[in-house]
Design an enzyme around this catalytic site. Structure first.
Site, PDB file in Angstrom:
ATOM      1  N   ILE A  12      35.790  81.318  10.087  1.00 24.66           N
ATOM      2  CA  ILE A  12      34.692  80.882  10.947  1.00 24.66           C
ATOM      3  C   ILE A  12      33.438  80.841  10.090  1.00 24.66           C
ATOM      4  O   ILE A  12      33.126  81.805   9.386  1.00 24.66           O
ATOM      5  CB  ILE A  12      34.482  81.823  12.144  1.00 24.66           C
ATOM      6  N   ALA A 108      38.468  69.252  17.712  1.00 27.52           N
ATOM      7  CA  ALA A 108      37.027  69.033  17.585  1.00 27.52           C
ATOM      8  C   ALA A 108      36.621  68.858  16.136  1.00 27.52           C
ATOM      9  O   ALA A 108      35.723  68.057  15.831  1.00 27.52           O
ATOM     10  CB  ALA A 108      36.272  70.215  18.205  1.00 27.52           C
ATOM     11  N   ASP A 109      37.276  69.578  15.219  1.00 26.68           N
ATOM     12  CA  ASP A 109      36.901  69.469  13.807  1.00 26.68           C
ATOM     13  C   ASP A 109      37.127  68.056  13.274  1.00 26.68           C
ATOM     14  O   ASP A 109      36.351  67.552  12.450  1.00 26.68           O
ATOM     15  CB  ASP A 109      37.672  70.488  12.969  1.00 26.68           C
TER      16      ASP A 109
END
EC number: 2.7.1.33
Length: 266
Positions: A12, A108-109
């Site tokens: 993250i 989403a990435d």
């Protein structure tokens, strides 16, 4: 200032943008069980070391491919910064069409990479992300996301090779000086490195044939510079593509409001 959070399967990344430049970026291993308080204490120390006041952060945007991590990351924004994060989802205003059978299933990435790549480099283009999976995302000249390819990631392949073959050791990736290995470890390194270079070159060629023309190629992810050394098929490397995509997405969409019941644990 805006807090930008990119939650991937392996790491993250937390970053802060002040409207003109990136003020800092920090990485932590992905753990879906890590609580918002753990994130808050860790991030607070890093912000302080960078001279960034937590009170100055007034917006947040979050993209994740790990649904189990979403709850605690959202609570981090609410409880520690008093803001509601914008969550990267297919139904937001991306500024381009998502030409998929089911747009909601696209990570989403991948959409964030497409948004940032087209904004910075134009199109048509292929975005290659060397993450837990190696993904190839295709964007046409108008910026529309038209599909892609998903292959196993490099580190995943190396670990699978070690786990499945009793006599093959766990190795690190590097660019071999020659293709033909004279012992087991150089042979494994050559197979992984040059095998992935071949995968990249082959898929770029086939995607361009399928698409019907030459395309720009942009690579991102930690291993992008290393793989790019071995091939002329990759035109650009951009390590901050996903973060930039999150920043651009937040500019296109209104910041959500923090409701009273969402802030009840502040």
């Amino acid at each position: 200032m805006k807090l930008v959070i990119d939650a991937g399967n392996t790491n993250i990344v937390f970053a802060v943008h002040d409207g003109e430049r990136w003020r800092g970026a920090w990485r932590i291993a992905t753990d879906a069980q890590r609580t918002s308080d753990e994130y808050g204490v860790w991030l607070g120390v890093l912000l302080d070391r960078a001279g960034i006041a937590s009170a100055g952060i007034d917006a947040a945007v979050l993209g994740t491919v790990v649904p189990a991590a979403l709850y605690h990351l959202r609570r981090l924004c609410r409880d520690w910064f008093g803001i509601e994060p914008l969550i990267a989802r297919a139904e937001l205003d991306w500024g381009f069409a998502i030409e998929m059978d089911n747009p909601a299933e696209v990570g989403a990435d991948r959409l964030l990479n497409a948004l940032a790549a087209h904004h910075s480099y134009g199109g048509p283009l292929i975005v290659i992300d060397f993450g837990t999976a190696t993904t190839f995302d295709v964007v046409n000249g108008n910026g529309a996301y038209v599909g892609g390819v998903i292959a196993p990631g490099i580190n995943l392949s190396m670990e699978a090779l070690h786990q499945a073959a009793a006599r093959l050791p766990r190795i690190g990736i590097g660019r071999p000086q020659q293709v033909i290995g004279k012992s087991t470890i150089p042979a494994m390194r050559s197979g992984i490195y040059w095998g992935y270079v071949g995968l990249v070159e082959g898929l770029i060629s086939r995607i361009e044939t399928d698409f019907g023309g030459k395309m720009k190629t942009i690579a991102t992810g930690g291993l992008a510079p290393l793989i790019a050394e071995g091939t002329s098929s990759i035109g650009f490397t951009d390590p901050d593509l996903t973060l930039e995509g999150l920043r651009l997405l937040a500019l296109r969409n209104p910041a959500p409001l923090l409701r009273a019941r969402d802030a009840e644990h502040e």
